[in-house]
Design an enzyme around this catalytic site. Structure first.
Site, PDB file in Angstrom:
ATOM      1  N   ASP A 292       0.862  -1.183   0.000  1.00 22.50           N
ATOM      2  CA  ASP A 292       0.000   0.000   0.000  1.00 22.50           C
ATOM      3  C   ASP A 292       0.899   1.234   0.000  1.00 22.50           C
ATOM      4  O   ASP A 292       2.085   1.160  -0.325  1.00 22.50           O
ATOM      5  CB  ASP A 292      -1.025  -0.057   1.142  1.00 22.50           C
ATOM      6  CG  ASP A 292      -0.414   0.158   2.517  1.00 22.50           C
ATOM      7  OD1 ASP A 292       0.825   0.280   2.617  1.00 22.50           O
ATOM      8  OD2 ASP A 292      -1.177   0.207   3.497  1.00 22.50           O
ATOM      9  N   HIS A 293       0.332   2.355   0.403  1.00 28.85           N
ATOM     10  CA  HIS A 293       1.076   3.617   0.311  1.00 28.85           C
ATOM     11  C   HIS A 293       2.037   3.854   1.472  1.00 28.85           C
ATOM     12  O   HIS A 293       2.697   4.892   1.497  1.00 28.85           O
ATOM     13  CB  HIS A 293       0.077   4.788   0.234  1.00 28.85           C
ATOM     14  CG  HIS A 293      -0.966   4.701   1.291  1.00 28.85           C
ATOM     15  ND1 HIS A 293      -2.208   4.140   1.063  1.00 28.85           N
ATOM     16  CD2 HIS A 293      -0.945   5.040   2.600  1.00 28.85           C
ATOM     17  CE1 HIS A 293      -2.908   4.171   2.187  1.00 28.85           C
ATOM     18  NE2 HIS A 293      -2.162   4.709   3.124  1.00 28.85           N
TER      19      HIS A 293
ATOM     20  N   HIS B 206       2.704 -31.612  10.415  1.00 32.12           N
ATOM     21  CA  HIS B 206       2.384 -30.329   9.786  1.00 32.12           C
ATOM     22  C   HIS B 206       1.286 -30.503   8.733  1.00 32.12           C
ATOM     23  O   HIS B 206       0.393 -29.666   8.612  1.00 32.12           O
ATOM     24  CB  HIS B 206       3.635 -29.707   9.166  1.00 32.12           C
ATOM     25  CG  HIS B 206       4.718 -29.458  10.170  1.00 32.12           C
ATOM     26  ND1 HIS B 206       4.473 -28.858  11.385  1.00 32.12           N
ATOM     27  CD2 HIS B 206       6.048 -29.751  10.155  1.00 32.12           C
ATOM     28  CE1 HIS B 206       5.596 -28.790  12.077  1.00 32.12           C
ATOM     29  NE2 HIS B 206       6.565 -29.328  11.355  1.00 32.12           N
TER      30      HIS B 206
ATOM     31  N   CYS C 143       2.750  -3.479   4.138  1.00 36.10           N
ATOM     32  CA  CYS C 143       1.970  -2.284   4.485  1.00 36.10           C
ATOM     33  C   CYS C 143       2.669  -1.622   5.672  1.00 36.10           C
ATOM     34  O   CYS C 143       3.857  -1.873   5.892  1.00 36.10           O
ATOM     35  CB  CYS C 143       0.502  -2.610   4.745  1.00 36.10           C
ATOM     36  SG  CYS C 143       0.146  -3.656   6.157  1.00 36.10           S
ATOM     37  N   GLY C 144       1.984  -0.773   6.415  1.00 43.74           N
ATOM     38  CA  GLY C 144       2.650  -0.098   7.520  1.00 43.74           C
ATOM     39  C   GLY C 144       3.093  -1.072   8.594  1.00 43.74           C
ATOM     40  O   GLY C 144       4.228  -1.036   9.066  1.00 43.74           O
ATOM     41  N   THR C 145       2.176  -1.959   8.982  1.00 45.39           N
ATOM     42  CA  THR C 145       2.469  -2.924  10.045  1.00 45.39           C
ATOM     43  C   THR C 145       2.599  -4.360   9.544  1.00 45.39           C
ATOM     44  O   THR C 145       3.080  -5.216  10.288  1.00 45.39           O
ATOM     45  CB  THR C 145       1.317  -2.925  11.069  1.00 45.39           C
ATOM     46  OG1 THR C 145       0.107  -3.260  10.360  1.00 45.39           O
ATOM     47  CG2 THR C 145       1.161  -1.565  11.732  1.00 45.39           C
ATOM     48  N   GLY C 146       2.072  -4.638   8.364  1.00 47.88           N
ATOM     49  CA  GLY C 146       1.962  -6.013   7.877  1.00 47.88           C
ATOM     50  C   GLY C 146       0.680  -6.678   8.352  1.00 47.88           C
ATOM     51  O   GLY C 146       0.256  -7.703   7.807  1.00 47.88           O
TER      52      GLY C 146
ATOM     53  N   ARG D 244      -2.000 -30.636  10.549  1.00 44.61           N
ATOM     54  CA  ARG D 244      -2.475 -29.348  11.086  1.00 44.61           C
ATOM     55  C   ARG D 244      -2.945 -28.418   9.964  1.00 44.61           C
ATOM     56  O   ARG D 244      -3.942 -27.697  10.118  1.00 44.61           O
ATOM     57  CB  ARG D 244      -1.364 -28.703  11.917  1.00 44.61           C
ATOM     58  CG  ARG D 244      -1.112 -29.495  13.192  1.00 44.61           C
ATOM     59  CD  ARG D 244       0.213 -29.193  13.838  1.00 44.61           C
ATOM     60  NE  ARG D 244       0.446 -30.102  14.963  1.00 44.61           N
ATOM     61  CZ  ARG D 244       1.640 -30.339  15.483  1.00 44.61           C
ATOM     62  NH1 ARG D 244       2.729 -29.751  15.001  1.00 44.61           N
ATOM     63  NH2 ARG D 244       1.761 -31.180  16.490  1.00 44.61           N
TER      64      ARG D 244
ATOM     65  N   HIS E 129       6.859 -25.093   8.705  1.00 43.38           N
ATOM     66  CA  HIS E 129       5.794 -25.758   9.468  1.00 43.38           C
ATOM     67  C   HIS E 129       4.392 -25.471   8.945  1.00 43.38           C
ATOM     68  O   HIS E 129       3.538 -26.346   8.977  1.00 43.38           O
ATOM     69  CB  HIS E 129       5.830 -25.327  10.938  1.00 43.38           C
ATOM     70  CG  HIS E 129       7.022 -25.825  11.686  1.00 43.38           C
ATOM     71  ND1 HIS E 129       7.128 -25.745  13.054  1.00 43.38           N
ATOM     72  CD2 HIS E 129       8.175 -26.406  11.253  1.00 43.38           C
ATOM     73  CE1 HIS E 129       8.287 -26.257  13.431  1.00 43.38           C
ATOM     74  NE2 HIS E 129       8.956 -26.661  12.356  1.00 43.38           N
TER      75      HIS E 129
END
Ligand code: RB5
Length: 152
Positions: A8-9, A134, A65-68, A137, A98
């Protein structure tokens, strides 16, 4: 490897650096993301990368993005997508090994360039282990998608 990237921006220059890094390593990168000076909503950016991964046109995806966090929330609504939001390489490696994660998300306001490249390297250089525990799950996650219809 064919890798789709989107952003994003928050900081399109980070996406450009990741693209250059991957291409220097010989990967084929499809950039679906947002350019410098553009405004882009993260759910739309996530959707473009998810569709490329769902169709097999990309083997893995990377979303920035800013935080993910927003990217990972949006991406995990898509059937068959296992998106992991990581801020250190140990998790980026283990989520491939995993969880068979197929999309890495990270925040450009959370990690610097050096850690970002370490995340990318850990993610793309690690194979899924295919161990029975794995597989079982991941099948449980898929069963929830199948039962409830998942997203798109
Ligand atoms: C955009 O300002 C910001 O909200 C976005 O990049 C992301 O951090 C959302 O999770």
């Amino acid at each position: 490897m064919k890798i789709a990237i989107g952003n994003d921006h928050a900081d399109p220059t980070m996406k450009i650096k990741v693209k250059e890094h991957l291409e220097a390593l010989g990967h084929e990168v499809t950039d679906t993301g947002c350019g410098v000076g553009e405004k882009c909503d993260y759910p739309a950016a996530a959707g473009r990368v998810c569709k490329l991964v769902q169709s097999g046109e990309a083997q893995l995806g990377i979303l920035i993005c800013g935080t993910g966090v927003g990217m990972s929330l949006a991406a995990n609504k898509y059937k068959g997508i296992r998106a992991a939001c990581c801020s250190e390489p140990f998790s980026a490696r283990l989520t491939r090994e995993h969880n068979d994660a197929n999309i890495l998300c990270f925040g450009t306001r959370v990690v610097g360039e050096g850690t970002a490249m370490d995340l990318v390297d850990a993610f793309v250089n690690t194979e899924y282990s295919h161990e029975e525990r794995h597989e079982r799950r991941i099948a449980m996650i898929k069963a929830v998608e199948d039962e409830w219809g998942g997203g798109q």
